[in-house]
Scaffold this active site. Structure first.
Site, PDB file in Angstrom:
ATOM      1  CG  LEU A  55      -2.146   0.934   1.094  1.00 41.15           C
ATOM      2  CD1 LEU A  55      -3.129   0.427   0.042  1.00 41.15           C
ATOM      3  CD2 LEU A  55      -2.857   1.069   2.438  1.00 41.15           C
ATOM      4  N   GLY A  56       1.693   1.375  -1.044  1.00 40.74           N
ATOM      5  CA  GLY A  56       2.470   2.596  -1.247  1.00 40.74           C
ATOM      6  C   GLY A  56       1.651   3.595  -2.039  1.00 40.74           C
ATOM      7  NE  ARG A  78       8.339  -1.810   3.996  1.00 43.69           N
ATOM      8  CZ  ARG A  78       9.213  -0.873   3.642  1.00 43.69           C
ATOM      9  NH1 ARG A  78      10.502  -1.082   3.834  1.00 43.69           N
ATOM     10  NH2 ARG A  78       8.806   0.265   3.118  1.00 43.69           N
ATOM     11  NE  ARG A 135      10.566  -3.147 -11.696  1.00 42.37           N
ATOM     12  CZ  ARG A 135       9.882  -2.054 -11.994  1.00 42.37           C
ATOM     13  NH1 ARG A 135       8.587  -2.173 -12.298  1.00 42.37           N
ATOM     14  NH2 ARG A 135      10.458  -0.865 -11.978  1.00 42.37           N
ATOM     15  CG  ASP A 159       2.004  -3.545 -17.368  1.00 40.20           C
ATOM     16  OD1 ASP A 159       1.880  -3.502 -18.598  1.00 40.20           O
ATOM     17  OD2 ASP A 159       2.621  -2.680 -16.725  1.00 40.20           O
ATOM     18  CD  GLU A 164       8.771  -6.823 -18.134  1.00 37.01           C
ATOM     19  OE1 GLU A 164       9.327  -5.770 -18.508  1.00 37.01           O
ATOM     20  OE2 GLU A 164       7.972  -6.868 -17.202  1.00 37.01           O
ATOM     21  CG  HIS A 182       6.879  -3.166 -17.919  1.00 33.82           C
ATOM     22  ND1 HIS A 182       7.972  -3.745 -17.309  1.00 33.82           N
ATOM     23  CD2 HIS A 182       6.478  -2.175 -17.070  1.00 33.82           C
ATOM     24  CE1 HIS A 182       8.235  -3.136 -16.170  1.00 33.82           C
ATOM     25  NE2 HIS A 182       7.344  -2.180 -16.000  1.00 33.82           N
TER      26      HIS A 182
END
Length: 209
Positions: A55-56, A78, A135, A159, A164, A182
């Site tokens: 949840l950034g 965290r 990522r 995505d 990749e 991406h």
């Protein structure tokens, strides 16, 4: 004119994967299937449970959009950020049992590498979807493929990938998987923002050294 931040662009890209059903509907009509078949019923996202991994800034922006659809917001991270009406989980495995959508938006590093593994995927409901805009290496890709092949989960929106731009061909045969190149920041406006941000940082650095 107020430009969107990169975080806002990425969260819209993430949420658009939920809404790709409109593109699928377009193809249904365009390909003449409407005249031949009854359109199958889908599911509403309203009152569904979304579990956000990280949840950034991006995670919060995704949660905000999900809230507009009256989705129940759960998150793992965290720390407990004590956001009103959001449910914090310090155990990712336990959260995965409760959600209809598992959205990965956390930072990619050694601590998060492979955290979405066989156990997490096995805990998801058979009607759940996995969406990754973070990522590729955060999900164990082989485990995800097996989970999809065995119908352990309903589908995935991806995505990002482990290697990749080499995407496993097995994904191409899966009708319940949506693939993106991406492309969360792939707009002229966003790349312009990125250019100006890099330029600003370089100017600030060299002006103080």
């Amino acid at each position: 004119m107020q430009w969107l931040t990169i975080q806002q662009i990425l969260q819209w890209h993430s949420f658009s994967i939920y809404l790709d059903v409109f593109f699928i509907n377009h193809r249904f009509v365009e390909n003449g299937l409407w005249r031949k078949h009854v359109y199958p019923l889908s599911h509403s996202v309203t009152n569904k449970c979304v579990g956000i991994v990280g949840l950034g800034k991006i995670g919060k922006a995704i949660a905000k959009r999900c809230s507009a659809f009256n989705m129940n917001i759960h998150y793992w991270g965290r720390t407990n950020q004590k956001v009103s009406n959001y449910t914090f989980h310090n155990n990712l495995s336990e959260m995965s049992k409760k959600v209809d959508f598992l959205v990965i938006s956390c930072a990619g590093n050694e601590q998060t590498k492979g955290i979405i593994d066989e156990n997490i995927l096995a805990n998801l409901q058979s009607t759940a979807y996995v969406i990754n805009v973070a990522r590729g290496f955060i999900i164990k890709q082989d485990a995800l493929i097996i989970s999809l092949q065995n119908n352990q989960i309903a589908g995935a929106g991806l995505d990002v990938f482990e290697d990749e731009p080499n995407v496993p061909h097995v994904f191409f045969q899966m009708k319940n998987v949506l693939l993106q190149p991406h492309a969360g920041s792939a707009t002229e406006e966003t790349r312009n923002i990125m250019f100006h941000q890099v330029s600003k940082h370089l100017i600030n650095f060299y002006s103080t050294h």
